[in-house]
Design a protein around this motif. Structure first.
Motif, short mmCIF file in Angstrom:
data_model
loop_
_atom_site.label_atom_id
_atom_site.label_comp_id
_atom_site.label_asym_id
_atom_site.label_seq_id
_atom_site.Cartn_x
_atom_site.Cartn_y
_atom_site.Cartn_z
N THR A 48 0.84 -1.19 0.00
CA THR A 48 0.00 0.00 0.00
C THR A 48 0.88 1.24 0.00
N ALA A 49 0.28 2.38 -0.27
CA ALA A 49 1.02 3.64 -0.25
C ALA A 49 1.58 3.89 1.15
N SER A 50 0.80 3.58 2.18
CA SER A 50 1.26 3.78 3.55
C SER A 50 2.45 2.89 3.88
N PHE A 52 4.59 1.77 1.74
CA PHE A 52 5.69 2.31 0.95
C PHE A 52 6.33 3.49 1.67
N ILE A 53 5.50 4.38 2.20
CA ILE A 53 6.01 5.55 2.92
C ILE A 53 6.76 5.13 4.17
N ALA A 54 6.21 4.18 4.92
CA ALA A 54 6.88 3.70 6.13
C ALA A 54 8.25 3.10 5.79
N GLN A 55 8.32 2.30 4.75
CA GLN A 55 9.59 1.71 4.36
C GLN A 55 10.56 2.77 3.85
N SER A 56 10.06 3.78 3.17
CA SER A 56 10.92 4.87 2.69
C SER A 56 11.53 5.64 3.86
N LEU A 57 10.75 5.82 4.93
CA LEU A 57 11.28 6.48 6.12
C LEU A 57 12.42 5.65 6.72
N VAL A 58 12.22 4.34 6.81
CA VAL A 58 13.27 3.46 7.34
C VAL A 58 14.51 3.52 6.44
N ASP A 59 14.30 3.47 5.14
CA ASP A 59 15.43 3.52 4.20
C ASP A 59 16.21 4.82 4.32
N HIS A 69 -3.32 11.69 16.00
CA HIS A 69 -4.20 10.78 15.28
C HIS A 69 -5.26 11.58 14.56
N GLY A 70 -5.84 11.00 13.57
CA GLY A 70 -6.88 11.64 12.79
C GLY A 70 -7.35 10.68 11.72
N GLY A 71 -8.56 10.87 11.26
CA GLY A 71 -9.15 9.95 10.29
C GLY A 71 -8.31 9.76 9.04
N ALA A 72 -7.72 10.84 8.54
CA ALA A 72 -6.93 10.75 7.31
C ALA A 72 -5.61 10.02 7.54
N LEU A 73 -5.17 9.94 8.79
CA LEU A 73 -3.86 9.35 9.09
C LEU A 73 -3.90 7.87 9.44
N ALA A 79 0.55 1.61 9.35
CA ALA A 79 1.76 1.11 8.67
C ALA A 79 3.01 1.38 9.50
N VAL A 80 3.07 2.55 10.14
CA VAL A 80 4.21 2.89 11.00
C VAL A 80 4.24 1.96 12.21
N VAL A 81 3.09 1.76 12.85
CA VAL A 81 3.01 0.90 14.03
C VAL A 81 3.37 -0.54 13.68
N ASP A 82 2.94 -1.01 12.52
CA ASP A 82 3.18 -2.39 12.11
C ASP A 82 4.61 -2.64 11.64
N HIS A 83 5.33 -1.56 11.30
CA HIS A 83 6.69 -1.75 10.79
C HIS A 83 7.63 -2.09 11.95
N PRO A 84 8.39 -3.18 11.84
CA PRO A 84 9.23 -3.60 12.96
C PRO A 84 10.40 -2.67 13.29
N GLU A 85 10.79 -1.80 12.36
CA GLU A 85 11.94 -0.93 12.60
C GLU A 85 11.56 0.49 12.98
N LEU A 86 10.26 0.78 13.09
CA LEU A 86 9.81 2.12 13.44
C LEU A 86 9.12 2.12 14.80
N LEU A 87 9.37 3.18 15.56
CA LEU A 87 8.72 3.39 16.85
C LEU A 87 7.73 4.54 16.68
N TRP A 88 6.46 4.31 17.00
CA TRP A 88 5.42 5.34 16.92
C TRP A 88 5.25 5.97 18.30
#
Length: 119
Positions: A48-50, A52-59, A69-73, A79-88
């Motif tokens: 998904t686009a989300s 992709f963005i999360a992985q791009s941040l890690v890269d 938080h917000g509906g659009a987010l 995606a950020v929470v589910d990514h193992p290398e990112l801390l939300w």
């Protein structure tokens, strides 16, 4: 805006911020140009686009993402929470998130990010 050393000012100083912005711009443009071709991983899986963005941040070297938080987010935060290398880190508002990301980047000498909703 560049400072007296020729670097970009703010918490996302240097080439890392430019790289993330370029990656996101390329993705957004390609999504509009060819909506029938979703992004894929190297193994050919659709993302998904989300994601992709999360992985791009890690890269780009980001390890911590601040935001509210917000509906659009919701998809991006998930995606950020589910990514193992990112801390939300959830904050009460976007101003706090931006200040925390700026302090994180300055104290740890690495790229940090924050997410803000529209409106």
């Amino acid at each position: 805006r560049r400072n007296h050393e020729g670097r970009f000012g703010g918490s996302l100083a240097g080439a890392g911020a430019t790289r993330v912005a370029d990656l996101l711009s390329v993705f957004v443009l390609s999504a509009y140009v060819s909506p029938s071709r979703p992004p894929r991983t190297a193994s050919g899986m659709k993302v998904t686009a989300s994601e992709f963005i999360a992985q791009s941040l890690v890269d780009a070297g980001v390890r911590t993402v601040y935001g509210g938080h917000g509906g659009a987010l919701v998809p991006l935060v998930n995606a950020v929470v589910d990514h193992p290398e990112l801390l939300w880190v959830c904050t009460r508002n976007e101003a706090n998130a931006s200040l925390m990301a700026a302090a994180d980047a300055k104290l740890r000498l690495r790229l940090a990010a924050f997410i803000a909703t529209s409106g």
